[in-house]
Motif scaffolding. Structure first.
Motif, PDB file in Angstrom:
ATOM      1  N   PRO A 146     -50.980  19.332  18.656  1.00  0.00           N
ATOM      2  CA  PRO A 146     -51.221  20.003  17.375  1.00  0.00           C
ATOM      3  C   PRO A 146     -50.235  19.563  16.298  1.00  0.00           C
ATOM      4  O   PRO A 146     -49.176  18.994  16.579  1.00  0.00           O
ATOM      5  CB  PRO A 146     -50.976  21.464  17.728  1.00  0.00           C
ATOM      6  CG  PRO A 146     -49.886  21.405  18.759  1.00  0.00           C
ATOM      7  CD  PRO A 146     -50.087  20.114  19.525  1.00  0.00           C
ATOM      8  N   SER A 147     -50.594  19.814  15.069  1.00  0.00           N
ATOM      9  CA  SER A 147     -49.665  19.708  13.943  1.00  0.00           C
ATOM     10  C   SER A 147     -50.011  20.834  12.969  1.00  0.00           C
ATOM     11  O   SER A 147     -51.180  20.988  12.605  1.00  0.00           O
ATOM     12  CB  SER A 147     -49.795  18.348  13.258  1.00  0.00           C
ATOM     13  OG  SER A 147     -48.917  18.266  12.144  1.00  0.00           O
ATOM     14  N   VAL A 148     -49.039  21.614  12.608  1.00  0.00           N
ATOM     15  CA  VAL A 148     -49.280  22.749  11.709  1.00  0.00           C
ATOM     16  C   VAL A 148     -48.348  22.623  10.506  1.00  0.00           C
ATOM     17  O   VAL A 148     -47.139  22.433  10.671  1.00  0.00           O
ATOM     18  CB  VAL A 148     -49.028  24.091  12.433  1.00  0.00           C
ATOM     19  CG1 VAL A 148     -49.224  25.263  11.474  1.00  0.00           C
ATOM     20  CG2 VAL A 148     -49.932  24.232  13.636  1.00  0.00           C
ATOM     21  N   LEU A 149     -48.919  22.688   9.315  1.00  0.00           N
ATOM     22  CA  LEU A 149     -48.144  22.616   8.071  1.00  0.00           C
ATOM     23  C   LEU A 149     -48.424  23.868   7.247  1.00  0.00           C
ATOM     24  O   LEU A 149     -49.583  24.234   7.038  1.00  0.00           O
ATOM     25  CB  LEU A 149     -48.550  21.384   7.263  1.00  0.00           C
ATOM     26  CG  LEU A 149     -47.953  21.267   5.859  1.00  0.00           C
ATOM     27  CD1 LEU A 149     -46.478  20.889   5.919  1.00  0.00           C
ATOM     28  CD2 LEU A 149     -48.710  20.229   5.032  1.00  0.00           C
ATOM     29  N   VAL A 150     -47.379  24.527   6.791  1.00  0.00           N
ATOM     30  CA  VAL A 150     -47.529  25.706   5.922  1.00  0.00           C
ATOM     31  C   VAL A 150     -46.685  25.474   4.683  1.00  0.00           C
ATOM     32  O   VAL A 150     -45.508  25.100   4.782  1.00  0.00           O
ATOM     33  CB  VAL A 150     -47.081  26.998   6.639  1.00  0.00           C
ATOM     34  CG1 VAL A 150     -47.189  28.197   5.701  1.00  0.00           C
ATOM     35  CG2 VAL A 150     -47.907  27.235   7.894  1.00  0.00           C
ATOM     36  N   ARG A 151     -47.308  25.679   3.532  1.00  0.00           N
ATOM     37  CA  ARG A 151     -46.597  25.483   2.262  1.00  0.00           C
ATOM     38  C   ARG A 151     -46.756  26.730   1.401  1.00  0.00           C
ATOM     39  O   ARG A 151     -47.852  27.273   1.280  1.00  0.00           O
ATOM     40  CB  ARG A 151     -47.170  24.265   1.536  1.00  0.00           C
ATOM     41  CG  ARG A 151     -46.421  23.906   0.277  1.00  0.00           C
ATOM     42  CD  ARG A 151     -47.018  22.698  -0.372  1.00  0.00           C
ATOM     43  NE  ARG A 151     -46.489  21.441   0.113  1.00  0.00           N
ATOM     44  CZ  ARG A 151     -45.292  20.951  -0.200  1.00  0.00           C
ATOM     45  NH1 ARG A 151     -44.472  21.633  -0.980  1.00  0.00           N
ATOM     46  NH2 ARG A 151     -44.899  19.782   0.253  1.00  0.00           N
ATOM     47  N   ASN A 204     -55.205  15.294   2.133  1.00  0.00           N
ATOM     48  CA  ASN A 204     -55.119  15.605   3.571  1.00  0.00           C
ATOM     49  C   ASN A 204     -53.705  15.304   4.081  1.00  0.00           C
ATOM     50  O   ASN A 204     -53.508  14.354   4.829  1.00  0.00           O
ATOM     51  CB  ASN A 204     -56.127  14.749   4.348  1.00  0.00           C
ATOM     52  CG  ASN A 204     -57.523  14.883   3.793  1.00  0.00           C
ATOM     53  OD1 ASN A 204     -58.042  15.975   3.672  1.00  0.00           O
ATOM     54  ND2 ASN A 204     -58.121  13.757   3.444  1.00  0.00           N
ATOM     55  N   PRO A 205     -52.691  16.085   3.678  1.00  0.00           N
ATOM     56  CA  PRO A 205     -51.307  15.696   3.984  1.00  0.00           C
ATOM     57  C   PRO A 205     -51.010  15.569   5.473  1.00  0.00           C
ATOM     58  O   PRO A 205     -50.349  14.622   5.897  1.00  0.00           O
ATOM     59  CB  PRO A 205     -50.472  16.816   3.331  1.00  0.00           C
ATOM     60  CG  PRO A 205     -51.408  17.948   3.119  1.00  0.00           C
ATOM     61  CD  PRO A 205     -52.766  17.355   2.921  1.00  0.00           C
ATOM     62  N   VAL A 206     -51.497  16.504   6.274  1.00  0.00           N
ATOM     63  CA  VAL A 206     -51.182  16.469   7.708  1.00  0.00           C
ATOM     64  C   VAL A 206     -51.938  15.339   8.405  1.00  0.00           C
ATOM     65  O   VAL A 206     -51.381  14.589   9.210  1.00  0.00           O
ATOM     66  CB  VAL A 206     -51.525  17.827   8.350  1.00  0.00           C
ATOM     67  CG1 VAL A 206     -51.338  17.766   9.851  1.00  0.00           C
ATOM     68  CG2 VAL A 206     -50.648  18.902   7.775  1.00  0.00           C
ATOM     69  N   ALA A 207     -53.220  15.197   8.071  1.00  0.00           N
ATOM     70  CA  ALA A 207     -54.048  14.173   8.719  1.00  0.00           C
ATOM     71  C   ALA A 207     -53.576  12.770   8.332  1.00  0.00           C
ATOM     72  O   ALA A 207     -53.547  11.862   9.169  1.00  0.00           O
ATOM     73  CB  ALA A 207     -55.507  14.378   8.328  1.00  0.00           C
TER      74      ALA A 207
END
Lengths: 76, 384
Positions: B53-58, A45-48
């Protein structure tokens, strides 16, 4: 205290690495199915997880060795 | 700085030892998974509400490169104990953007990242580099990391106030396969800061018999350097019925006299049909900084003065639960699978030498401060 502490950690790490140089892998690649299961991943859960680290960093005096990238979070 | 340079030299020496004794073999590391995460986060406690919010794209580029970007926002509405007793409630927004790249070559993974964080009175930048090497038939992974940060501290209402902070982080991590079911991790991080390390809005309190409440405030004064070390040991264990147990313990010490430790245990239980449940408990304890006092005996009683509750003697306890539902969706053209996740944590903070001065009860006799906070994380993850 910090200098002795640093020296101790580095000495132990170096000894472990040098000792391990001569070892054969005791867990073969085909025996690692359980370890490869997603529930064993520390990055499931990298973001959390990054968010929880931020929650604690902003409210506690301690910092570092949390598993994140490090650097300033602008939370003082 | 000399101490940190000494640590850096030793880390380099250690890296040389690793390189010298590393046997050459053909196995390879792996890149992180291609995924996107969209998180809504909420923190509510002690008069402070933060959400956003937090948005991560890889995404992978070929077989050896992975790039990622993260966009994160904090909407802050604060009427905390500090703000209520020394200022006025406020609202603000912090925006953080990160980009990074992972490069894989054989057993070596390199990571380069840059983060920029901005709010009305604080700008933080950091760049970090990390190199990881798989060794001994991939039983061990060792990583060396360095991060450099440079911040600008400002003060709302005083346009000519501008101070800077520079940060250096040195990291050493070892991940070790112990058995077919157990993993061990050890990480060490030294951090050194130099510059304006105060919060410019906070004040120290001192006894002043001439005032009706018996005290007055003066500006805080922090040292302009801060060096810290932390070591974390963590273990993961695979239980026979496909569940996982994770435990970790960290010790911390710094040049300001703060000593801290925390321990955490997590249990992950897949329940079938895509459902996974998690339980978590964490405790944290710290001693106060040498120059911290809730109530100084007189004006300018010492060189350095702090009354930040983050530098007081404190403990906190967290209990958390989480539920995830994973779905496979081949009907969507580019999506392999996804998961919907909800986590809730409750944190209790207790301060041993920070008093709640919103209660007038004689200087130094106010009740000790305590509060609780609720943290929610709701997010969608997609793998493609």
């Amino acid at each position: 205290m910090n200098r002795r502490f640093h020296n101790g950690i580095l000495l132990i790490s170096a000894c472990l690495i040098v000792t391990a140089c001569g070892m054969e892998p005791w867990v073969k690649p085909y025996e690692r199915a359980h370890l490869a299961d997603p529930i064993m991943s520390g990055e499931r859960n990298p973001v959390a997880d990054a968010y929880m680290r931020h929650v604690y960093q902003a409210r506690e005096g301690a910092r570092g060795a949390e598993g994140g990238g490090g650097g300033g979070c602008g939370c003082n | 700085m000399v101490a940190i340079k000494s640590v850096l030299v030793k880390l380099t020496t250690l890296g040389s030892i690793i390189a010298l004794c590393h046997p050459v073999h053909g196995s390879a590391g792996t890149l992180p998974e291609e995924r996107a995460d969209a998180l809504y986060h909420s923190y509510d406690g002690g008069g402070v509400k933060v959400d956003g919010p937090s948005v991560l794209v890889r995404k992978n580029l070929g077989n050896s490169t992975s790039v990622y970007g993260n966009y994160y926002v904090d909407h802050v509405s604060s009427a905390s104990i500090d703000v209520v007793t020394q200022g006025s409630p406020y609202q603000e927004e912090r925006e953080e953007k990160s980009v990074g790249v992972n490069y894989l070559k054989g057993d070596v993974t390199m990571n380069l990242a840059y983060t920029h964080s901005a709010e009305s009175d604080y700008t933080a930048n950091s760049a970090n580099f990390k190199i990881s090497q798989d060794m001994f038939g991939d039983l061990s992974t060792i990583s060396l990391g360095y991060a450099r940060g440079w911040d600008t501290v400002q003060k709302n209402g005083q346009p000519d106030f501008s101070e800077s902070v520079s940060r250096n982080n040195y990291q050493l991590e070892l991940s070790q396969i112990l058995t077919k079911n157990a993993l061990l991790g050890v990480s060490f991080e030294a951090v050194t800061d130099e510059g304006y390390l105060n919060n410019p809005y906070r004040s120290a309190r001192y006894l002043d018999p001439s005032k009706p409440l018996g005290y007055s405030f003066e500006p805080e004064i922090y040292p302009r350097t801060h060096t810290s070390s932390a070591v974390t040991v963590q273990a993961r264990y695979y239980l026979p019925y496909r569940a996982a147990l994770h435990g970790e313990f960290r010790v911390y010490g710094d040049s300001w006299g703060v000593k801290a430790h925390n321990a955490q245990i997590d249990y992950t239980h897949p329940a079938g049909n895509g459902w996974t449940f998690e339980l978590r408990y964490r405790m944290y304890s710290q001693t106060a900084a040498d120059f911290y006092s809730d109530l100084f005996p007189r004006l300018s009683s010492q060189n350095f003065l702090a009354r930040d509750k983050e530098l007081s003697t404190m403990t906190n306890h967290t209990a958390g639960v989480g539920v995830s539902y994973e779905f496979t969706q081949r009907a969507w053209r580019y999506i392999d699978k996804g998961s919907l996740n909800l986590y809730y944590d409750h944190i209790e903070f207790d301060y041993a030498d920070y008093r709640d001065i919103s209660v007038a009860d004689g200087a130094g006799d106010e009740p000790l401060y305590q509060f609780s906070a609720d943290v929610i994380r709701l997010y969608l993850s997609l793998w493609y």
